[in-house]
Design a protein around this motif. Sequence first.
Motif, PDB file in Angstrom:
ATOM      1  N   SER A  41      -8.109   8.152  -2.793  1.00 26.78           N
ATOM      2  CA  SER A  41      -7.353   8.490  -1.588  1.00 26.78           C
ATOM      3  C   SER A  41      -7.304   9.992  -1.345  1.00 26.78           C
ATOM      4  O   SER A  41      -7.524  10.460  -0.231  1.00 26.78           O
ATOM      5  CB  SER A  41      -5.925   7.932  -1.697  1.00 26.78           C
ATOM      6  OG  SER A  41      -5.940   6.525  -1.848  1.00 26.78           O
ATOM      7  N   SER A  42      -7.029  10.753  -2.419  1.00 27.17           N
ATOM      8  CA  SER A  42      -6.791  12.189  -2.237  1.00 27.17           C
ATOM      9  C   SER A  42      -8.082  12.992  -2.088  1.00 27.17           C
ATOM     10  O   SER A  42      -8.165  13.886  -1.244  1.00 27.17           O
ATOM     11  CB  SER A  42      -5.983  12.733  -3.415  1.00 27.17           C
ATOM     12  OG  SER A  42      -6.716  12.607  -4.618  1.00 27.17           O
ATOM     13  N   PRO A  46       5.653   9.941  -1.477  1.00 30.23           N
ATOM     14  CA  PRO A  46       5.685  10.225  -2.921  1.00 30.23           C
ATOM     15  C   PRO A  46       6.522  11.460  -3.214  1.00 30.23           C
ATOM     16  O   PRO A  46       6.754  12.302  -2.340  1.00 30.23           O
ATOM     17  CB  PRO A  46       4.210  10.459  -3.262  1.00 30.23           C
ATOM     18  CG  PRO A  46       3.585  10.872  -1.970  1.00 30.23           C
ATOM     19  CD  PRO A  46       4.327  10.148  -0.889  1.00 30.23           C
ATOM     20  N   ALA A  93      -5.812   6.981  -7.008  1.00 30.08           N
ATOM     21  CA  ALA A  93      -5.266   8.274  -6.572  1.00 30.08           C
ATOM     22  C   ALA A  93      -6.377   9.209  -6.125  1.00 30.08           C
ATOM     23  O   ALA A  93      -6.271   9.869  -5.081  1.00 30.08           O
ATOM     24  CB  ALA A  93      -4.476   8.905  -7.717  1.00 30.08           C
ATOM     25  N   ILE A 101       1.611   6.259  -7.363  1.00 29.97           N
ATOM     26  CA  ILE A 101       0.400   6.828  -7.956  1.00 29.97           C
ATOM     27  C   ILE A 101       0.644   8.197  -8.608  1.00 29.97           C
ATOM     28  O   ILE A 101       0.215   8.428  -9.749  1.00 29.97           O
ATOM     29  CB  ILE A 101      -0.741   6.883  -6.920  1.00 29.97           C
ATOM     30  CG1 ILE A 101      -1.431   5.516  -6.844  1.00 29.97           C
ATOM     31  CG2 ILE A 101      -1.764   7.955  -7.264  1.00 29.97           C
ATOM     32  CD1 ILE A 101      -2.475   5.412  -5.759  1.00 29.97           C
ATOM     33  N   GLY A 121       0.814  -1.214   0.000  1.00 30.18           N
ATOM     34  CA  GLY A 121       0.000   0.000   0.000  1.00 30.18           C
ATOM     35  C   GLY A 121       0.844   1.258   0.000  1.00 30.18           C
ATOM     36  O   GLY A 121       0.522   2.229  -0.693  1.00 30.18           O
ATOM     37  N   ASN A 122       1.964   1.256   0.744  1.00 31.44           N
ATOM     38  CA  ASN A 122       2.846   2.416   0.756  1.00 31.44           C
ATOM     39  C   ASN A 122       3.524   2.616  -0.593  1.00 31.44           C
ATOM     40  O   ASN A 122       3.693   3.744  -1.058  1.00 31.44           O
ATOM     41  CB  ASN A 122       3.906   2.264   1.854  1.00 31.44           C
ATOM     42  CG  ASN A 122       3.329   2.480   3.242  1.00 31.44           C
ATOM     43  OD1 ASN A 122       2.214   2.979   3.385  1.00 31.44           O
ATOM     44  ND2 ASN A 122       4.060   2.084   4.260  1.00 31.44           N
ATOM     45  N   GLU A 137      -6.472   2.480   3.127  1.00 35.81           N
ATOM     46  CA  GLU A 137      -5.911   1.377   2.344  1.00 35.81           C
ATOM     47  C   GLU A 137      -6.877   0.198   2.229  1.00 35.81           C
ATOM     48  O   GLU A 137      -7.069  -0.340   1.123  1.00 35.81           O
ATOM     49  CB  GLU A 137      -4.585   0.924   2.951  1.00 35.81           C
ATOM     50  CG  GLU A 137      -3.943  -0.231   2.211  1.00 35.81           C
ATOM     51  CD  GLU A 137      -2.757  -0.803   2.958  1.00 35.81           C
ATOM     52  OE1 GLU A 137      -2.552  -2.034   2.885  1.00 35.81           O
ATOM     53  OE2 GLU A 137      -2.048  -0.025   3.625  1.00 35.81           O
ATOM     54  N   SER A 178       1.054   4.178  -2.877  1.00 32.64           N
ATOM     55  CA  SER A 178       0.945   5.614  -2.622  1.00 32.64           C
ATOM     56  C   SER A 178       2.104   6.378  -3.256  1.00 32.64           C
ATOM     57  O   SER A 178       1.927   7.495  -3.742  1.00 32.64           O
ATOM     58  CB  SER A 178       0.916   5.879  -1.114  1.00 32.64           C
ATOM     59  OG  SER A 178      -0.198   5.254  -0.512  1.00 32.64           O
TER      60      SER A 178
END
Length: 407
Positions: free
Chosen positions: A341-342, A128, A338, A48, A41-42, A348, A45
């Motif tokens: 999440s954002s 990121p 993306a 993405i 998951g990291n 996650e 991130s």
Amino acid sequence: MKHRLGLLPRILIAIVLGIVCGLFFPDWLARAFVTFNGLFGNFLSFIIPLIIVALITPAIAELGRGAGKWLGITAAIAYGSTIFAGLLALAVGLTVFPMILTPGSLPMSVDNPEDALLGPYFTVEMPPVFGVMTALLLSFVIGVGLTLLPTNALQRGFVELRQIVEWVISTILIPLLPLYIFGIFLNMTVAGQVFSIIVTFIGVIALVFALTVVLLLIQYGVAGLIARVNPLRALATMLPAYATALGTSSSAATIPVTLRQAIKAGVSEPVAAFTVPLCATIHLAGSTVKITSFALAIMVLAGVPIDLGLMVGFVMMLGITMVAAPGVPGGAIMTAAALLSSMLGFTEPQVGLMIATYIAIDSFGTATNVTGDGAIALVVDRLSRGRVGMPATDAAISQSGRVANEG
């Protein structure tokens, strides 16, 4: 020739194994898979924003070249159809989901998900290079700027970057995705959540399938009015393309059938040769219905207040990101992760649940996408009648060549 198991069967096997193993795995073993999920998951991130820049930038640059006015008209119609699909899903979801779903019944979506789910042994931070919104703005600015440059040197660089990112998606993210899904369902089973979630999402999936049928009826109803053809007959003519996409889960593999059936429906050959490959890349109305519906369902289940303005903005941005969906299985949902999440603040586990549910009915979205391409071809053919014929632009051909399994 050795037969390779497709992504959908692997995802389904991962879900079943995750549920079964969650019934008897000890916590220490389950946490090992949860740790992998944290690392995956990291990394997701981290990658993405690079996916956004690498895919959207050359896509905008390519759409700005070639056929000029007709390319712009076709792209505008496709984008309008995609946005309408998202807004339709949003309107129906806001009306129906509160009646069939129980708000707050998704424990893994609480502010502290570790209270309900197992935590990893350790985490590795992978920040990121820049944020998602920075990536989107950068993509738009550079992509539009590339259409104004007399040289293609910089655009070739972004095309090569796209190839690198697509390689990462196809050789790292997608192969590890079943293991990631396994870990999510394993953790949910250990926490005692999985069966209630599955039962809940069966109803959501049924509603989404019904929405795709309604969407096709609307698309062909509008196309029939504009092109002055019988909409039901035109839709029936395109059914072989729908059936082919159900079997292949690939817009690219369905292009020959879509092209043939569009011509049978009354679209001239030059217009069909132009619009079908191009729309295979930029017209993902069925995918947008699925993503919008599933995202809204998870938000309702999580008890998250629904901000109508935010959701409309999400649909508008989703329509743009769908243009750049990479040509790999599950590419559309990987790109949309993306925004989930954002913009919507998905955790996650929520993104993982979105991915699993989306891929489970992947072929229906692809079938809706390609069948809707026939409606757009009818409209463009009517608008172009009596004018200069359609050129088969390099942009349309180059983009259609990289589309596969994105539905």
